[in-house]
Design a protein around this motif. Sequence first.
Motif, PDB file in Angstrom:
ATOM      1  N   LYS A  87      70.943  16.044  89.867  1.00  0.00           N
ATOM      2  CA  LYS A  87      72.218  16.712  90.147  1.00  0.00           C
ATOM      3  C   LYS A  87      73.412  15.774  89.902  1.00  0.00           C
ATOM      4  N   GLY A  94      69.753  14.481  79.512  1.00  0.00           N
ATOM      5  CA  GLY A  94      70.368  15.610  80.213  1.00  0.00           C
ATOM      6  C   GLY A  94      69.455  16.207  81.266  1.00  0.00           C
ATOM      7  N   THR A  95      68.157  16.324  80.977  1.00  0.00           N
ATOM      8  CA  THR A  95      67.202  16.846  81.953  1.00  0.00           C
ATOM      9  C   THR A  95      67.195  15.971  83.201  1.00  0.00           C
ATOM     10  N   ASP A  97      70.348  16.553  85.224  1.00  0.00           N
ATOM     11  CA  ASP A  97      70.193  17.827  85.947  1.00  0.00           C
ATOM     12  C   ASP A  97      69.273  17.661  87.149  1.00  0.00           C
ATOM     13  N   LYS A 153      74.951  15.623  86.560  1.00  0.00           N
ATOM     14  CA  LYS A 153      75.573  15.936  85.268  1.00  0.00           C
ATOM     15  C   LYS A 153      77.098  15.770  85.304  1.00  0.00           C
ATOM     16  N   GLU A 154      77.711  16.155  86.420  1.00  0.00           N
ATOM     17  CA  GLU A 154      79.174  16.043  86.538  1.00  0.00           C
ATOM     18  C   GLU A 154      79.617  14.607  86.817  1.00  0.00           C
TER      19      GLU A 154
END
Length: 193
Positions: free
Chosen positions: A164, A157-158, A161, A166-167
């Motif tokens: 950019k 997850g880091t 993020d 995540k989506e």
Amino acid sequence: MITVDARGFACPEPVIRTKKALDVAGTDEVVEVLVDNEISLANVSKFGNDAGAKVTTKKVGDGHFRVLLELGESRSSQKETDQRTIAVIDSETMGEGSEELGKVLMKGFVYALSQLDVLPDKVLFYNGGAKLTCTGSDSLEDLQYMEGEGVEIMTCGTCLDFFKLKEELSVGQVTNMYSIVEAMNSADHIMKP
């Protein structure tokens, strides 16, 4: 005789097609593999030798080769194990020297991973490897196939993020560094390109 036409295919496809033919071939059956470059000739020949087949090669034209794999009783076979295997991928490229080649090699690695008789239990993605699990990745189809076969696809997850993305995650689930370390610690085997 089983004929495999692997002409026009890049690594690892000729070996994977050969493997699939050997898997269905009976004892004492011959598998004929047609390839159109010396790299595929060498790869298919080595794979056949490793599988316990008698290998015969012949040049049949300019840059075209025929590989005959004769199976016998002593043919080796991969055995399923109850050991936990994970793959860790930390880059969208494989190796150093050329980024373009590295991306081709990584796509081939993920594809070959998806074609193993015994799939890994988990595939962990972190740092630049996180990009492979996101929209637009050339490896999504292979990763989605593995996930459908029960392989856990886990992306940091880091890392998502940071990039950019995540989506944009398109396969698997988001994980954290503790879970990545825990998975690596509990694995019997770790594969890393």
